[in-house]
Design a protein around this motif. Structure first.
Motif, mmCIF file in Angstrom:
data_model
loop_
_atom_site.group_PDB
_atom_site.id
_atom_site.type_symbol
_atom_site.label_atom_id
_atom_site.label_comp_id
_atom_site.label_asym_id
_atom_site.label_seq_id
_atom_site.Cartn_x
_atom_site.Cartn_y
_atom_site.Cartn_z
ATOM 1 N N PHE A 124 -6.544 3.473 4.834
ATOM 2 C CA PHE A 124 -5.346 3.910 4.101
ATOM 3 C C PHE A 124 -5.686 4.500 2.719
ATOM 4 C CE2 PHE A 124 -1.560 4.011 1.881
ATOM 5 C CZ PHE A 124 -0.393 4.315 2.532
ATOM 6 N N ILE A 125 -6.618 3.651 2.070
ATOM 7 C CA ILE A 125 -7.003 4.032 0.628
ATOM 8 C C ILE A 125 -7.837 5.396 0.818
ATOM 9 C CG2 ILE A 125 -8.508 3.517 -1.432
ATOM 10 C CD1 ILE A 125 -7.714 0.531 -0.878
ATOM 11 N N LEU A 133 0.761 -1.163 -0.022
ATOM 12 C CA LEU A 133 -0.192 0.117 -0.022
ATOM 13 C C LEU A 133 0.849 1.341 -0.132
ATOM 14 C CD1 LEU A 133 -2.989 -0.553 2.374
ATOM 15 C CD2 LEU A 133 -3.063 0.185 0.052
ATOM 16 N N ASP A 134 1.961 1.111 0.810
ATOM 17 C CA ASP A 134 2.862 2.385 1.004
ATOM 18 C C ASP A 134 3.359 2.553 -0.502
ATOM 19 O OD1 ASP A 134 2.512 2.846 3.560
ATOM 20 O OD2 ASP A 134 4.098 1.724 4.165
ATOM 21 N N ASP A 182 -6.781 6.380 -6.104
ATOM 22 C CA ASP A 182 -7.668 6.063 -6.981
ATOM 23 C C ASP A 182 -7.027 5.035 -7.988
ATOM 24 O OD1 ASP A 182 -9.799 7.690 -6.366
ATOM 25 O OD2 ASP A 182 -8.764 9.541 -7.720
ATOM 26 N N ASN A 183 -5.700 4.671 -7.634
ATOM 27 C CA ASN A 183 -4.967 3.740 -8.470
ATOM 28 C C ASN A 183 -4.869 2.142 -7.839
ATOM 29 O OD1 ASN A 183 -3.202 4.629 -6.433
ATOM 30 N ND2 ASN A 183 -1.718 3.918 -7.397
ATOM 31 N N LYS A 242 -8.813 -5.383 7.574
ATOM 32 C CA LYS A 242 -9.724 -4.726 6.400
ATOM 33 C C LYS A 242 -9.777 -3.333 6.776
ATOM 34 C CE LYS A 242 -14.440 -5.472 4.703
ATOM 35 N NZ LYS A 242 -15.557 -6.473 4.827
ATOM 36 N N LYS A 243 -10.055 -2.825 8.052
ATOM 37 C CA LYS A 243 -10.033 -1.221 8.427
ATOM 38 C C LYS A 243 -9.081 -0.691 8.099
ATOM 39 C CE LYS A 243 -11.574 1.542 12.153
ATOM 40 N NZ LYS A 243 -10.819 2.567 11.968
ATOM 41 N N TYR A 244 -7.761 -1.248 8.202
ATOM 42 C CA TYR A 244 -6.380 -0.507 7.921
ATOM 43 C C TYR A 244 -6.456 -0.225 6.420
ATOM 44 C CZ TYR A 244 -1.432 0.713 7.592
ATOM 45 O OH TYR A 244 -0.488 1.409 7.178
ATOM 46 N N PHE A 245 -6.639 -1.145 5.709
ATOM 47 C CA PHE A 245 -6.659 -1.373 4.418
ATOM 48 C C PHE A 245 -7.531 -0.274 3.791
ATOM 49 C CE2 PHE A 245 -7.878 -2.468 -0.087
ATOM 50 C CZ PHE A 245 -6.627 -2.755 -0.486
#
Length: 367
Positions: free
Chosen positions: A242-243, A213-214, A249-250, A236-239
């Motif tokens: 973070f988005i 993700l980073d 959007d990518n 799931k919450k972290y993911f």
């Protein structure tokens, strides 16, 4: 007359590496042509999130397994026993209990025992206490070990009480077997308009989705596809937080994928990102090579055995991940690398090779 082999092994569900290998073994026609086979599945967890956790259902599963194995030893009378072994916690205690059955059985009938290890961590476990050392030594005494690569043999350095070691690299299905792969690769690189990066693994911190993700946050010109089941609600919450926080959007999340959806993700990818922090022999890297997709991964378990300098980049420290990612973008996004990855897969990691090698191991022959 065929030798009798009793296979006690993990199968799906849940669908993890050892279970996928177990599924293939139970369906292998070549194995059944060479041996008289009986299969007993090891049921232990309902889902990936349950692995390593204790609950009362697991006690029920252990009791059921114990009596199934006991009955098979009495009625089937195997000449060889293949067992998918664990290294710690409740799973190891279960394995030790079940192993007492064939230790007694071996007093009355000659039998060859094979423990197939799909993970690593024995050295760490036995180093924690004398009890762990004694339990592990009791379990593996006078049996044959099947390890995924020579790089994992050092994990057993402190418990050299086993009989013999065999090395058996995993294999995966060749989805492109009946396709014109040369044409597929040439067309893929003919007019590259967008670079897609794939993270396909369980969405757990130990598999490195946070690091992926980073990178997605730093390289917003590339599309990052994430696929896999979440290890927990916290993951799931972290993911998704973070988005949303970084307006990514990518990034696209595809959930757990299989079949055509999974194959299309591989076909559309130019790089596989797998920054795992704990692994033995990830099948996903074999899948990546089979589709001609180079890999950026970590110096974990057998990964340096699977990849070489022409098929991917390996980092020893996750702080070097961005540098390795840049290097891969500059040097591996091309037809030559894609064709080499495919070639490496065909020469080393097909299911046919795995099947033939497993048969040789069970016959006591070198792979």
């Amino acid at each position: 007359m065929k030798e009798k082999v009793l296979f006690i092994l993990h199968t799906s569900p849940p669908k993890h590496g050892a279970a996928k290998v177990g599924d293939f073994i139970t369906e292998s026609k070549k194995l059944k042509n060479n041996f008289e086979c009986k299969f007993i599945p090891i049921k232990s967890s309902e889902s990936i999130a349950d692995i390593g956790k204790f609950n009362l259902k697991k006690i029920k599963y252990i009791i059921e397994l114990y009596f199934k194995v006991l009955y098979a030893l009495i009625a089937f009378k195997p000449d060889k026993i293949y067992y998918t072994a664990s290294i710690r916690s409740v799973a190891l205690y279960r394995d030790i209990l079940i192993s007492t059955l064939w230790k007694i059985y071996s007093k009355f009938k000659k039998v060859e025992i094979f423990y197939h290890y799909h993970t690593k961590g024995v050295d760490e476990y036995v180093s924690k206490s004398k009890i762990n050392m004694l339990l592990t030594k009791f379990f593996i005494k006078d049996v044959n070990l099947i390890l995924l690569s020579p790089l994992l043999e050092k994990d057993f350095e402190k418990v050299k009480i086993y009989k013999k070691v065999y090395f058996l690299p995993n294999g995966v299905e060749d989805v492109l077997k009946n396709k014109d792969v040369e044409k597929y690769i040439n067309e893929k690189y003919k007019d590259v308009k967008k670079i897609e990066i794939l993270y396909l693994a369980h969405m757990m911190e130990s598999k490195g989705y946070k690091e992926a993700l980073d990178l997605a946050n730093k390289y917003k010109d590339f599309i990052f596809n994430f696929a896999g089941s979440f290890g927990s609600e916290e993951d799931k919450k972290y993911f998704f937080d973070f988005i949303n926080k970084n307006n990514l959007d990518n990034v696209e999340y595809h959930g757990f994928v299989s079949g055509k959806t999974k194959n299309n993700l591989w076909k559309n990818s130019y790089l596989y990102l797998y920054p795992s922090k704990n692994d033995a022999f990830p099948l996903s890297i074999l899948e990546s090579l089979s589709f001609g997709v180079p890999v950026v991964s970590t110096n974990e378990g057998s990964i340096p055995y699977i990849l070489d300098e022409k098929s991917g980049v390996i980092v020893k420290d996750l702080n070097e991940l961005e540098k390795a990612f840049n290097f891969a973008l500059e040097n591996f996004i091309n037809k030559k690398s894609a064709k080499y990855c495919r070639k490496r897969y065909l020469e080393n990691f097909t299911l046919d090779k795995f099947e033939e090698n497993l048969i040789n191991v069970l016959k006591g022959e070198n792979v």
